[in-house]
Write an enzyme that holds these catalytic residues in place. Structure first.
Site, PDB file in Angstrom:
ATOM      1  CD  GLN A 149      -2.767   1.408   0.369  1.00 29.14           C
ATOM      2  OE1 GLN A 149      -3.539   0.500   0.164  1.00 29.14           O
ATOM      3  NE2 GLN A 149      -2.808   2.537  -0.314  1.00 29.14           N
ATOM      4  NE  ARG A 310      -1.946  -1.921  -2.664  1.00 27.77           N
ATOM      5  CZ  ARG A 310      -2.707  -2.577  -1.793  1.00 27.77           C
ATOM      6  NH1 ARG A 310      -3.690  -1.958  -1.189  1.00 27.77           N
ATOM      7  NH2 ARG A 310      -2.457  -3.844  -1.479  1.00 27.77           N
TER       8      ARG A 310
HETATM    9  N1   CP Z   1      -6.066  -0.645   0.943  1.00 25.34           N
HETATM   10  C1   CP Z   1      -6.280  -1.961   0.969  1.00 25.34           C
HETATM   11  O1   CP Z   1      -5.402  -2.770   1.248  1.00 25.34           O
HETATM   12  O2   CP Z   1      -7.555  -2.326   0.604  1.00 25.34           O
HETATM   13  P1   CP Z   1      -8.208  -3.762   0.749  1.00 25.34           P
HETATM   14  O3   CP Z   1      -8.399  -4.022   2.211  1.00 25.34           O
HETATM   15  O4   CP Z   1      -9.513  -3.647   0.007  1.00 25.34           O
HETATM   16  O5   CP Z   1      -7.304  -4.785   0.121  1.00 25.34           O
END
Ligand code: CP
Ligand code: NVA
Length: 332
Positions: A149, A310
């Site tokens: 992230q 991402r």
């Molecule tokens: N930001 C993130 O990791 O989103 P998710 O929980 O949807 O994977």
């Protein structure tokens, strides 16, 4: 191929092959720069419709003990766009749930696949997986860290500003996994990071200490404060995340009370005093809690660019870690 993609064959790129990515702390400054370089190139090619099957025939196992939208979809699309195949594995349906150890799971999966991405609670489980497996392991979020992230987040800053060095990142909220990775990331990309959180919700002291040590390489600073309005002064980025992370549902009420003064709203954006301040959120957002609709949907918000990145950044990570492995290389 080697002439065309020299950037995947230099010393930095070759040094990353076969390694795991559990924490940004384990990457060097030049390795982070390499991830950004590869991500930028692959993103450009993707937008131009140029296929790049750099991981043709390779498989990525994706283990999830917690829910996910972005991580699951972006990794699955990433491996597909690279010519490989991703297997979604719910931990609930693996023998892990019935007591098979992480170590044995790692040994077995390493006989089938070329890489493992895992999202789970205890960071030590991810370390165990990497220790006992023979293929690269990628941390898709633990209670401690969320490196993919944050690499996508700093890549987004780099894209928008053309640089990261000397910029100021202010994280407002709970001192959680994302806050930890933001400190490690800021240390590598040379961005000053301030975490503004209520007393009792600070990031872990060990992580702060390590991030400060890392930051010496780039001259970045890492600060912890309890005053969000003071903290955001001069910020280039204001970042927030949910107040109660996955697994903290029982603490939801208590945390909502403690963090009530830490909402990212229009008044906080104005307190930054910079017209071009960017607002980031790893998502999913709890609109009306840690961030208002007005800010999330407003002109400063880059939250969906982060989400898109991402995909591009994780493609770079997959290529750099998994390229060059031969099918069936592990164990046989
Ligand atoms: N930001 C993130 O990791 O989103 P998710 O929980 O949807 O994977
Ligand atoms: N801190 C959040 C991040 C979600 C992507 C959590 O762990 O739930």
């Amino acid at each position: 191929m080697t002439e065309k993609r020299d950037y995947l064959y230099d010393e930095v790129a070759l040094g990353m092959r076969g390694r795991s990515l559990l924490s940004i702390h384990d990457l060097s400054v030049t390795e982070v720069e390499k991830i950004f370089e590869v991500a930028a190139r692959l993103k450009e090619e993707t937008k131009a419709g140029v296929e790049h099957h750099l991981l043709r025939g390779k498989t990525l196992a994706m283990i999830f003990t917690k829910p996910s939208t972005r991580t699951r979809v972006s990794f699955e699309v990433a491996i597909w766009q690279l010519g490989g195949y991703g297997l979604f594995l719910s931990a609930q349906e693996l023998q892990l749930r019935r007591g098979e150890t992480i170590a044995d799971t790692a040994r077995v999966l390493s006989r089938y696949v070329d890489g493992i991405m895992i999202r789970t609670f205890d960071h030590r489980d991810v370390e165990d997986l990497a220790r006992h497996g023979t293929v690269p392991v990628i941390n898709g979020l633990t209670d401690l860290l969320h490196p993919c992230q944050v690499l996508a987040d700093y890549f987004t800053v780099y894209e928008k500003r053309g640089r990261t060095k000397g910029l100021k990142m202010v994280y407002v909220g709970d001192g959680n996994n994302v806050a930890h990775s933001l400190m490690f990331g800021g240390a590598k990309v040379g961005m000053d990071v301030t975490v503004a959180c209520p007393p009792g919700y600070e990031p872990l002291p060990d992580i702060v200490k390590l991030a400060r040590e890392d930051a010496r390489a780039t001259g970045a600073t890492i600060e912890i404060t309890h005053d969000p309005h003071e903290a955001v002064k001069g910020a280039d980025v204001i970042y927030t995340d949910v107040w109660a992370s996955m697994g903290q549902e029982a603490e939801r009420e208590k945390k909502a009370q403690a963090l009530a003064g830490f909402q990212v709203n229009q008044a906080l954006i104005e307190a930054a005093g910079k017209k071009d301040v960017m607002v980031m959120h790893c998502l999913p957002a709890h609109r009306g809690e840690e961030i208002t609709d007005e800010v999330m949907d407003g002109p400063h918000s880059v939250v969906f660019d982060e989400a898109e990145n991402r995909l591009h950044v994780q493609k770079a990570i997959l290529v750099l870690l998994m390229q060059g492995r031969k099918a069936g290389e592990s164990g046989l």
